[in-house]
Enzyme design. Structure first.
Site, short mmCIF file in Angstrom:
data_model
loop_
_atom_site.label_atom_id
_atom_site.label_comp_id
_atom_site.label_asym_id
_atom_site.label_seq_id
_atom_site.Cartn_x
_atom_site.Cartn_y
_atom_site.Cartn_z
CB CYS A 39 -0.99 0.01 1.17
SG CYS A 39 -0.26 0.09 2.80
CB CYS A 40 1.31 3.98 1.12
SG CYS A 40 1.84 5.67 1.40
CB ILE A 41 5.42 5.00 -1.29
CG1 ILE A 41 6.53 5.30 -2.30
CG2 ILE A 41 6.04 4.47 0.00
CD1 ILE A 41 6.11 6.08 -3.50
#
Ligand SMILES: *[C@@H]1O[C@H](CO)[C@@H](O)[C@H](O)[C@H]1NC(C)=O
Ligand SMILES: CC(=O)N[C@H]1CO[C@H](CO)[C@@H](O)[C@@H]1O
Length: 266
Positions: free
Chosen positions: A174-176
Site C-alpha cells: 500500500c501507499c508508496i
C-alpha cells in the site's frame, strides 16, 4: 464513597509498573494479534522502520495488523537489519543531524518486540506477504526516494517478492510500497491512487508516472478500494497517497487485506 472505594482497590502506580515489568520480559512482549491460530493464513508483514518520514507509516501497519487479526491470520513481522537512510525529526519534517538508527530496531517498536531479520523470511513458511508504506519503503527497502525510476531494491526485499510471486502466493502493498512490485515484477498492475492531483487530494499523483517508468501498469483506484492483479496475485491500495480522513485509509487497507487473504485460499 464510590470514588474512595475504587481508588482504594487500585494498586498504587508504582506497583502496577512492577507488575507490567514482571509480566513482559524484554524481547518477549506478547502481541495478541500474532497469536498462532489454527487453520488461518500465515502472513509475513515487512516493516521499514517506525514513522512515516523515515520508516513504516505506523497507521498503515496498524490497520494491516487489525484487518489480518480479524481475518483469522497468524502474523510474523520482519525488517532488514540495516541502518536507516535518514532519521527525520517528525516535529520538523527535517533530518536530525548526527543521528543514526537501525531499521530492524525501530520496526521492533511496531512489532512490540516480536520481529525477525528479513534475511530469515522465506516464502515456504508463509501463505502471503504484506508491505505497508511510509518513506522507509522508498529510503530503506529501495533507493526510490533518491534514484526514482533507476532505483535499486534491497536484496532481501527483491528475493522475497520474487519467491512469493514464483510460488503463486499473494503479495499485498500500500501507499508508496507498490513501487517495489513495479520494479521487481515487471508488468504487474498496481495502484497508487489517481494520476492527477485534483486540487491537492492526491499530492503524490506523480508516482503513477514513476510506476509506469519502473515497468508497472498503473490502475486508477479510490482510497477505499484495492486493485487485484489476479494473474500476479498482487493486491494494492492507495492509503496515505490520498489526503483524506483516516477511516477511509483504514477501509482501503481492509479491502487490500481481505483480497490477499482470499487469494491464499485459506
Ligand atoms: C543486527 O546486526 C548486528 C550487527 O551485525 C548484530 O549484532 C545483531 O545481532 C543483528 N540483530 C538481529 C536481531 O539479527
Ligand atoms: C544508510 C542507508 O542509506 N541505508 C540503506 C537504506 O536502504 C537502501 C536500499 O536498500 C540502501 O541503499 C541504503 O544504503
Amino acid at each position: 464513597m464510590l470514588l474512595g472505594r475504587l481508588a482504594g482497590s487500585r494498586p498504587p502506580l508504582a506497583a502496577l509498573g512492577l507488575l507490567l515489568l514482571r509480566r513482559v520480559p524484554a524481547g518477549h512482549a506478547p502481541l495478541h494479534c500474532s497469536a498462532q491460530r489454527l487453520g488461518g493464513a500465515r502472513v509475513a508483514v515487512v516493516l521499514s522502520g517506525c514513522g512515516v518520514y523515515d520508516g513504516t507509516e505506523i497507521h498503515e501497519a496498524s490497520a494491516i495488523l487489525v484487518h489480518l487479526s480479524r481475518g483469522g491470520a497468524s502474523i510474523q513481522m520482519y525488517a532488514p537489519n540495516i541502518s536507516q537512510m535518514h532519521v527525520i525529526d517528525h516535529t520538523k519534517g527535517q533530518p536530525a543531524e548526527g543521528e543514526s538508527r537501525n531499521v530492524l530496531t525501530e520496526s521492533a517498536r511496531i512489532a512490540r518486540g516480536k520481529i525477525s531479520d528479513l534475511g530469515k523470511l522465506t516464502a515456504n513458511d508463509f501463505d502471503a506477504v504484506i508491505f505497508p508504506g511510509g518513506f522507509g519503503a522508498a529510503k530503506n527497502l529501495s533507493t526510490f526516494a533518491v534514484d526514482g525510476k533507476d532505483c535499486k531494491v534491497n536484496g532481501d526485499v527483491e528475493r522475497v517478492l520474487k519467491d512469493f510471486h514464483k510460488a503463486g502466493k499473494p503479495i499485498g502493498l500500500c501507499c508508496i510500497s507498490p513501487i517495489l512490485a513495479a520494479k521487481v515484477l515487471p508488468g504487474t498492475e498496481v495502484t497508487v491512487g489517481h494520476e492527477e492531483e485534483q486540487g491537492g487530494k492526491w499530492p503524490y499523483a506523480g508516482t503513477a508516472g514513476a510506476i509506469k517508468a519502473l515497468g508497472g501498469k498503473h490502475q486508477i483506484k479510490e482510497v477505499t478500494e484495492a486493485h487485484v492483479d489476479t494473474k500476479n496475485k498482487v493486491v494494492t491500495t492507495p492509503a496515505f497517497m490520498c489526503e483524506t480522513e483516516l477511516h477511509h485509509i483504514f477501509d482501503g487497507i481492509g479491502a487490500m487485506v481481505k483480497n490477499v487473504l482470499k487469494l491464499t485460499g485459506k
